[in-house]
Design an enzyme around this catalytic site. Structure first.
Site, short mmCIF file in Angstrom:
data_model
loop_
_atom_site.label_atom_id
_atom_site.label_comp_id
_atom_site.label_asym_id
_atom_site.label_seq_id
_atom_site.Cartn_x
_atom_site.Cartn_y
_atom_site.Cartn_z
N CYS A 183 0.84 -1.29 0.03
CA CYS A 183 0.01 -0.03 0.04
C CYS A 183 0.72 1.22 0.01
O CYS A 183 0.60 2.31 -0.52
CB CYS A 183 -1.03 0.18 1.14
SG CYS A 183 -1.73 -1.35 1.56
N HIS A 187 0.90 4.80 -2.22
CA HIS A 187 0.12 5.96 -1.54
C HIS A 187 1.22 6.76 -0.69
O HIS A 187 0.99 7.76 0.04
CB HIS A 187 -1.11 5.58 -0.59
CG HIS A 187 -2.05 4.60 -1.59
ND1 HIS A 187 -2.81 5.46 -2.41
CD2 HIS A 187 -2.31 3.36 -1.59
CE1 HIS A 187 -3.80 4.77 -2.93
NE2 HIS A 187 -3.41 3.61 -2.61
N CYS A 230 -7.80 -2.73 -4.73
CA CYS A 230 -6.43 -2.62 -4.60
C CYS A 230 -5.58 -3.54 -4.85
O CYS A 230 -4.49 -3.83 -5.34
CB CYS A 230 -6.08 -1.73 -3.40
SG CYS A 230 -6.18 0.00 -3.47
#
Lengths: 269, 107
Positions: A183, A187, A230
Protein backbone atom coordinates in the site's frame (compact mmCIF):
# COMPACT_ATOMS: atom_id res chain seq x y z
CA UNK A 1 11.81 -7.52 44.64
CA UNK A 2 11.26 -7.86 40.88
CA UNK A 3 7.51 -8.36 41.39
CA UNK A 4 7.32 -4.99 43.14
CA UNK A 5 8.54 -3.26 39.96
CA UNK A 6 6.28 -5.17 37.57
CA UNK A 7 3.46 -2.57 37.57
CA UNK A 8 5.98 0.20 36.92
CA UNK A 9 7.55 -1.81 34.10
CA UNK A 10 4.09 -2.47 32.66
CA UNK A 11 3.25 1.25 32.77
CA UNK A 12 6.51 2.18 31.03
CA UNK A 13 5.95 -0.42 28.30
CA UNK A 14 2.31 0.57 27.89
CA UNK A 15 3.02 4.28 27.54
CA UNK A 16 5.80 3.47 25.11
CA UNK A 17 3.35 1.48 22.92
CA UNK A 18 0.73 4.21 22.94
CA UNK A 19 3.42 6.68 22.09
CA UNK A 20 4.23 4.48 19.08
CA UNK A 21 0.70 4.95 17.70
CA UNK A 22 0.94 8.69 18.23
CA UNK A 23 4.43 8.70 16.70
CA UNK A 24 3.07 6.90 13.63
CA UNK A 25 0.31 9.50 13.31
CA UNK A 26 2.79 12.34 13.63
CA UNK A 27 5.09 10.71 11.10
CA UNK A 28 2.27 10.37 8.56
CA UNK A 29 1.23 13.99 9.04
CA UNK A 30 4.79 15.19 8.71
CA UNK A 31 5.40 13.07 5.61
CA UNK A 32 2.40 14.41 3.69
CA UNK A 33 2.92 17.96 4.96
CA UNK A 34 6.44 17.86 3.50
CA UNK A 35 5.46 15.99 0.32
CA UNK A 36 2.62 18.41 -0.48
CA UNK A 37 3.77 21.57 1.21
CA UNK A 38 1.19 23.78 -0.52
CA UNK A 39 -1.77 21.74 0.79
CA UNK A 40 -2.98 21.71 4.40
CA UNK A 41 -2.48 18.17 5.62
CA UNK A 42 -6.16 17.95 6.69
CA UNK A 43 -7.21 18.54 3.06
CA UNK A 44 -6.27 14.94 2.22
CA UNK A 45 -9.69 13.86 3.48
CA UNK A 46 -10.78 14.72 -0.08
CA UNK A 47 -8.30 12.22 -1.48
CA UNK A 48 -7.16 12.87 -5.02
CA UNK A 49 -9.38 15.97 -5.20
CA UNK A 50 -7.03 17.68 -2.79
CA UNK A 51 -4.19 17.18 -5.26
CA UNK A 52 -5.67 17.94 -8.65
CA UNK A 53 -7.62 21.15 -9.24
CA UNK A 54 -9.29 20.07 -12.48
CA UNK A 55 -10.49 16.83 -10.95
CA UNK A 56 -11.64 18.73 -7.87
CA UNK A 57 -13.80 21.05 -9.98
CA UNK A 58 -15.47 18.06 -11.66
CA UNK A 59 -15.96 16.38 -8.30
CA UNK A 60 -17.55 19.45 -6.73
CA UNK A 61 -20.01 19.57 -9.61
CA UNK A 62 -20.84 15.92 -9.02
CA UNK A 63 -21.35 16.62 -5.30
CA UNK A 64 -24.04 19.19 -6.12
CA UNK A 65 -26.34 16.25 -6.82
CA UNK A 66 -24.69 13.59 -4.68
CA UNK A 67 -25.19 10.12 -6.14
CA UNK A 68 -25.17 8.58 -2.64
CA UNK A 69 -28.18 10.64 -1.53
CA UNK A 70 -30.73 7.87 -2.11
CA UNK A 71 -28.56 5.47 -0.17
CA UNK A 72 -28.53 7.85 2.82
CA UNK A 73 -32.33 8.34 2.68
CA UNK A 74 -33.02 4.61 2.38
CA UNK A 75 -30.51 3.98 5.16
CA UNK A 76 -32.28 6.38 7.47
CA UNK A 77 -35.58 4.58 6.87
CA UNK A 78 -33.91 1.24 7.63
CA UNK A 79 -32.23 2.66 10.72
CA UNK A 80 -35.58 3.80 12.11
CA UNK A 81 -37.37 0.54 11.29
CA UNK A 82 -37.86 -1.43 14.54
CA UNK A 83 -36.51 -4.97 14.91
CA UNK A 84 -38.92 -7.83 15.51
CA UNK A 85 -38.32 -7.60 19.27
CA UNK A 86 -39.37 -3.93 19.25
CA UNK A 87 -35.85 -2.60 19.71
CA UNK A 88 -33.77 -0.95 17.01
CA UNK A 89 -30.40 0.40 16.00
CA UNK A 90 -30.97 3.29 18.40
CA UNK A 91 -30.60 0.77 21.26
CA UNK A 92 -27.10 -0.07 20.04
CA UNK A 93 -25.83 3.27 18.77
CA UNK A 94 -26.10 6.59 20.56
CA UNK A 95 -26.78 10.03 19.10
CA UNK A 96 -29.01 8.89 16.26
CA UNK A 97 -26.18 6.86 14.77
CA UNK A 98 -23.60 9.66 14.78
CA UNK A 99 -20.97 7.24 16.05
CA UNK A 100 -18.72 6.56 13.08
CA UNK A 101 -15.90 8.62 14.63
CA UNK A 102 -15.59 5.95 17.35
CA UNK A 103 -15.08 3.05 14.91
CA UNK A 104 -13.30 0.73 14.43
CA UNK A 105 -12.98 -0.13 18.09
CA UNK A 106 -11.28 -3.02 19.82
CA UNK A 107 -13.73 -5.25 21.67
CA UNK A 108 -13.66 -8.88 22.76
CA UNK A 109 -10.17 -9.36 21.41
CA UNK A 110 -10.96 -8.24 17.87
CA UNK A 111 -11.35 -5.15 15.73
CA UNK A 112 -15.02 -4.22 15.39
CA UNK A 113 -15.71 -2.06 12.35
CA UNK A 114 -18.96 -0.16 11.73
CA UNK A 115 -20.27 -2.96 9.51
CA UNK A 116 -19.46 -5.61 12.11
CA UNK A 117 -21.12 -3.49 14.82
CA UNK A 118 -24.29 -3.20 12.70
CA UNK A 119 -24.44 -6.98 12.40
CA UNK A 120 -23.65 -7.49 16.09
CA UNK A 121 -26.56 -5.19 16.91
CA UNK A 122 -28.90 -7.12 14.63
CA UNK A 123 -27.89 -10.54 15.99
CA UNK A 124 -28.17 -9.28 19.58
CA UNK A 125 -31.79 -8.39 18.86
CA UNK A 126 -32.74 -11.59 17.08
CA UNK A 127 -32.24 -10.37 13.53
CA UNK A 128 -30.16 -12.04 10.82
CA UNK A 129 -26.76 -10.65 9.85
CA UNK A 130 -26.54 -8.73 6.62
CA UNK A 131 -24.05 -9.62 3.91
CA UNK A 132 -21.22 -7.11 4.07
CA UNK A 133 -21.63 -6.12 0.44
CA UNK A 134 -25.44 -6.04 0.54
CA UNK A 135 -27.37 -2.97 -0.53
CA UNK A 136 -29.00 -2.82 2.90
CA UNK A 137 -25.62 -2.74 4.67
CA UNK A 138 -24.39 0.02 2.35
CA UNK A 139 -27.58 2.03 2.97
CA UNK A 140 -27.32 1.69 6.75
CA UNK A 141 -23.63 2.59 6.82
CA UNK A 142 -24.27 5.49 4.39
CA UNK A 143 -26.81 6.88 6.81
CA UNK A 144 -24.49 6.38 9.81
CA UNK A 145 -21.64 8.06 7.92
CA UNK A 146 -23.92 10.96 7.02
CA UNK A 147 -25.15 11.33 10.60
CA UNK A 148 -21.50 11.32 11.74
CA UNK A 149 -20.34 13.98 9.29
CA UNK A 150 -18.10 16.69 10.71
CA UNK A 151 -17.17 14.60 13.74
CA UNK A 152 -13.47 14.19 14.35
CA UNK A 153 -12.09 10.66 14.29
CA UNK A 154 -11.55 9.70 17.89
CA UNK A 155 -10.68 6.03 18.08
CA UNK A 156 -8.56 4.54 20.83
CA UNK A 157 -5.86 1.90 20.59
CA UNK A 158 -5.77 0.30 24.04
CA UNK A 159 -2.82 -1.78 25.18
CA UNK A 160 -4.44 -5.11 24.30
CA UNK A 161 -5.22 -3.82 20.78
CA UNK A 162 -1.61 -3.09 19.91
CA UNK A 163 -0.91 -6.48 18.27
CA UNK A 164 -3.92 -5.92 15.96
CA UNK A 165 -2.72 -2.38 15.21
CA UNK A 166 0.76 -3.70 14.44
CA UNK A 167 -0.61 -6.38 12.11
CA UNK A 168 -2.61 -3.71 10.29
CA UNK A 169 0.54 -1.65 9.95
CA UNK A 170 2.47 -4.67 8.69
CA UNK A 171 -0.23 -5.31 6.09
CA UNK A 172 0.05 -1.69 4.95
CA UNK A 173 3.81 -1.82 4.47
CA UNK A 174 4.11 -5.38 3.08
CA UNK A 175 4.64 -6.07 -0.58
CA UNK A 176 2.00 -8.35 -2.06
CA UNK A 177 0.81 -9.68 -5.37
CA UNK A 178 2.73 -10.50 -8.51
CA UNK A 179 3.50 -6.80 -9.05
CA UNK A 180 5.23 -6.80 -5.65
CA UNK A 181 3.66 -3.58 -4.37
CA UNK A 182 2.68 -2.59 -0.84
CA UNK A 183 0.00 0.00 0.00
CA UNK A 184 2.85 2.34 0.95
CA UNK A 185 4.48 2.09 -2.48
CA UNK A 186 1.49 3.67 -4.22
CA UNK A 187 0.21 5.93 -1.47
CA UNK A 188 3.51 7.17 -0.05
CA UNK A 189 6.47 6.46 -2.29
CA UNK A 190 4.84 7.57 -5.55
CA UNK A 191 1.87 9.43 -4.07
CA UNK A 192 0.60 12.21 -6.32
CA UNK A 193 2.00 10.52 -9.42
CA UNK A 194 -0.19 9.50 -12.27
CA UNK A 195 -1.00 5.87 -13.05
CA UNK A 196 -2.61 6.07 -16.48
CA UNK A 197 -5.46 8.57 -15.97
CA UNK A 198 -5.51 8.25 -12.18
CA UNK A 199 -3.62 10.26 -9.57
CA UNK A 200 -2.47 8.35 -6.50
CA UNK A 201 -3.95 9.77 -3.30
CA UNK A 202 -2.47 10.06 0.19
CA UNK A 203 -3.17 7.36 2.78
CA UNK A 204 -3.76 10.04 5.36
CA UNK A 205 -7.50 10.59 5.10
CA UNK A 206 -8.25 7.38 3.18
CA UNK A 207 -10.74 6.24 5.81
CA UNK A 208 -12.81 9.40 6.34
CA UNK A 209 -15.42 9.11 3.61
CA UNK A 210 -16.82 5.57 3.46
CA UNK A 211 -19.02 4.15 2.16
CA UNK A 212 -18.47 5.85 -1.16
CA UNK A 213 -20.33 6.02 -4.45
CA UNK A 214 -17.81 5.22 -7.17
CA UNK A 215 -18.62 5.90 -10.78
CA UNK A 216 -16.63 2.78 -11.63
CA UNK A 217 -18.91 0.67 -9.44
CA UNK A 218 -22.09 2.59 -10.28
CA UNK A 219 -23.14 2.09 -6.66
CA UNK A 220 -22.16 2.75 -3.08
CA UNK A 221 -19.44 0.41 -1.81
CA UNK A 222 -17.35 -0.12 1.27
CA UNK A 223 -13.75 0.60 2.19
CA UNK A 224 -13.03 -3.12 2.27
CA UNK A 225 -14.31 -3.46 -1.27
CA UNK A 226 -11.75 -0.84 -2.21
CA UNK A 227 -9.03 -2.75 -0.30
CA UNK A 228 -9.98 -5.86 -2.28
CA UNK A 229 -9.83 -3.92 -5.53
CA UNK A 230 -6.41 -2.47 -4.66
CA UNK A 231 -5.11 -5.94 -3.87
CA UNK A 232 -6.39 -7.23 -7.18
CA UNK A 233 -4.72 -4.37 -9.03
CA UNK A 234 -1.30 -5.55 -7.86
CA UNK A 235 -2.06 -9.19 -8.67
CA UNK A 236 -2.81 -10.27 -5.11
CA UNK A 237 -5.85 -12.39 -4.32
CA UNK A 238 -8.42 -10.26 -2.54
CA UNK A 239 -9.45 -11.27 0.96
CA UNK A 240 -13.07 -11.52 2.08
CA UNK A 241 -14.73 -8.25 3.15
CA UNK A 242 -14.44 -7.77 6.91
CA UNK A 243 -11.79 -10.48 7.16
CA UNK A 244 -9.40 -10.00 10.06
CA UNK A 245 -6.52 -8.56 7.97
CA UNK A 246 -8.78 -5.95 6.33
CA UNK A 247 -10.30 -4.98 9.67
CA UNK A 248 -6.84 -4.56 11.16
CA UNK A 249 -5.68 -2.53 8.16
CA UNK A 250 -8.70 -0.27 8.64
CA UNK A 251 -7.84 0.00 12.34
CA UNK A 252 -4.28 1.11 11.56
CA UNK A 253 -5.37 3.63 8.90
CA UNK A 254 -8.05 5.07 11.19
CA UNK A 255 -5.71 5.31 14.18
CA UNK A 256 -3.22 7.36 12.19
CA UNK A 257 -6.12 9.54 10.95
CA UNK A 258 -7.25 10.43 14.50
CA UNK A 259 -8.43 14.03 14.59
CA UNK A 260 -9.44 14.18 10.93
CA UNK A 261 -12.90 15.26 9.93
CA UNK A 262 -15.38 12.61 8.80
CA UNK A 263 -16.84 13.52 5.41
CA UNK A 264 -18.72 10.44 4.30
CA UNK A 265 -20.43 9.25 2.35
CA UNK A 266 -18.63 10.64 -0.65
CA UNK A 267 -18.43 10.25 -4.38
CA UNK A 268 -15.33 9.19 -6.23
CA UNK A 269 -14.44 8.42 -9.80
CA UNK B 1 10.09 -67.85 -44.77
CA UNK B 2 11.95 -64.55 -44.58
CA UNK B 3 8.70 -62.67 -45.14
CA UNK B 4 7.00 -64.59 -42.33
CA UNK B 5 9.92 -63.84 -39.95
CA UNK B 6 9.86 -60.16 -40.92
CA UNK B 7 6.09 -59.94 -40.32
CA UNK B 8 6.46 -61.55 -36.85
CA UNK B 9 9.36 -59.20 -36.02
CA UNK B 10 7.42 -56.12 -37.09
CA UNK B 11 4.38 -57.29 -35.14
CA UNK B 12 6.47 -57.78 -32.00
CA UNK B 13 8.16 -54.41 -32.41
CA UNK B 14 4.79 -52.70 -32.77
CA UNK B 15 3.50 -54.36 -29.58
CA UNK B 16 6.64 -53.35 -27.63
CA UNK B 17 6.54 -49.80 -28.97
CA UNK B 18 2.82 -49.40 -28.31
CA UNK B 19 3.31 -50.67 -24.77
CA UNK B 20 6.19 -48.22 -24.15
CA UNK B 21 4.19 -45.33 -25.62
CA UNK B 22 1.29 -46.17 -23.34
CA UNK B 23 3.65 -46.30 -20.34
CA UNK B 24 5.19 -42.92 -21.28
CA UNK B 25 1.72 -41.46 -21.81
CA UNK B 26 0.55 -42.69 -18.42
CA UNK B 27 3.75 -41.46 -16.71
CA UNK B 28 3.31 -38.02 -18.22
CA UNK B 29 -0.31 -37.98 -17.03
CA UNK B 30 0.76 -38.85 -13.48
CA UNK B 31 3.56 -36.30 -13.74
CA UNK B 32 1.33 -33.38 -14.74
CA UNK B 33 -1.32 -34.40 -12.19
CA UNK B 34 1.26 -34.43 -9.43
CA UNK B 35 2.59 -31.02 -10.49
CA UNK B 36 -0.95 -29.64 -10.40
CA UNK B 37 -1.40 -31.19 -6.97
CA UNK B 38 1.82 -29.56 -5.77
CA UNK B 39 0.74 -26.18 -7.18
CA UNK B 40 -2.62 -26.46 -5.43
CA UNK B 41 -0.99 -27.28 -2.10
CA UNK B 42 1.49 -24.41 -2.36
CA UNK B 43 -1.24 -21.98 -3.38
CA UNK B 44 -3.42 -23.10 -0.48
CA UNK B 45 -0.48 -22.40 1.83
CA UNK B 46 -0.04 -18.92 0.31
CA UNK B 47 -3.78 -18.30 0.66
CA UNK B 48 -3.69 -19.32 4.32
CA UNK B 49 -0.97 -16.70 4.77
CA UNK B 50 -3.14 -14.10 2.96
CA UNK B 51 -0.53 -13.87 0.26
CA UNK B 52 -1.83 -15.77 -2.77
CA UNK B 53 -1.37 -14.28 -6.22
CA UNK B 54 -4.15 -13.97 -8.79
CA UNK B 55 -2.36 -15.66 -11.75
CA UNK B 56 -1.44 -18.77 -9.75
CA UNK B 57 -5.03 -20.01 -9.61
CA UNK B 58 -5.48 -19.04 -13.25
CA UNK B 59 -2.61 -21.36 -14.27
CA UNK B 60 -3.91 -24.15 -12.02
CA UNK B 61 -7.31 -23.89 -13.71
CA UNK B 62 -5.62 -23.84 -17.11
CA UNK B 63 -3.57 -26.95 -16.21
CA UNK B 64 -6.64 -28.85 -14.99
CA UNK B 65 -8.55 -27.96 -18.10
CA UNK B 66 -5.66 -29.04 -20.36
CA UNK B 67 -5.30 -32.34 -18.46
CA UNK B 68 -8.96 -33.18 -18.75
CA UNK B 69 -8.88 -32.55 -22.49
CA UNK B 70 -5.83 -34.82 -22.89
CA UNK B 71 -3.27 -32.08 -23.56
CA UNK B 72 -0.45 -33.44 -21.40
CA UNK B 73 2.18 -30.96 -22.50
CA UNK B 74 -0.16 -28.01 -22.00
CA UNK B 75 -1.13 -29.27 -18.54
CA UNK B 76 2.48 -29.69 -17.51
CA UNK B 77 3.51 -26.27 -18.81
CA UNK B 78 0.66 -24.48 -17.01
CA UNK B 79 1.20 -26.47 -13.81
CA UNK B 80 4.93 -25.63 -13.84
CA UNK B 81 4.07 -21.92 -14.09
CA UNK B 82 1.57 -22.26 -11.24
CA UNK B 83 4.20 -23.94 -9.03
CA UNK B 84 6.71 -21.21 -9.86
CA UNK B 85 4.24 -18.44 -8.97
CA UNK B 86 3.01 -20.15 -5.79
CA UNK B 87 6.61 -20.61 -4.62
CA UNK B 88 7.35 -16.96 -5.41
CA UNK B 89 4.28 -15.79 -3.44
CA UNK B 90 5.42 -17.83 -0.43
CA UNK B 91 8.94 -16.45 -0.76
CA UNK B 92 7.45 -12.94 -0.84
CA UNK B 93 5.50 -13.68 2.36
CA UNK B 94 8.67 -14.94 4.06
CA UNK B 95 10.81 -11.99 2.99
CA UNK B 96 8.15 -9.44 3.93
CA UNK B 97 7.96 -10.77 7.48
CA UNK B 98 11.06 -8.69 8.12
CA UNK B 99 11.54 -6.23 5.28
CA UNK B 100 8.23 -4.36 5.77
CA UNK B 101 9.80 -2.68 8.78
CA UNK B 102 12.38 -0.97 6.58
CA UNK B 103 9.55 0.86 4.80
CA UNK B 104 7.76 2.25 7.84
CA UNK B 105 7.87 5.94 8.48
CA UNK B 106 9.87 7.18 11.41
CA UNK B 107 9.78 10.72 12.62
Amino acid sequence: MFVRFLPVLFMILSSASMADVEADREAFRAFYAKRFSSIPVEAHVDGVYALDEAKRAQWLEMEEFPPYEFSVDDGEALYDEPFTDGSGYGDCFADGGAVKHLYPRFEGGEVVTMEVAVNQCRVQHGMESLAYDSEEMMQLTSYIAYASRDQLIDIKVPEDALPAYERGKQFYYSRRGQLNFSCSHCHMQIVGSQLRAEVLSASYGHVTHWPTYRLKWQEVGSLHRRFAECNGQVGAEALPLQSQPYRELEYFLTAIARGLLLNGPASRK
Amino acid sequence: MKKVMLTILLGLSYTVLADSASKIDSASKIDSASIIDRAEKLNAEARARHNAWVPTQRFIDQANSALSSGDEEGAKAAADKAVFLAEASLKQADVEQKTWKQRQLVK
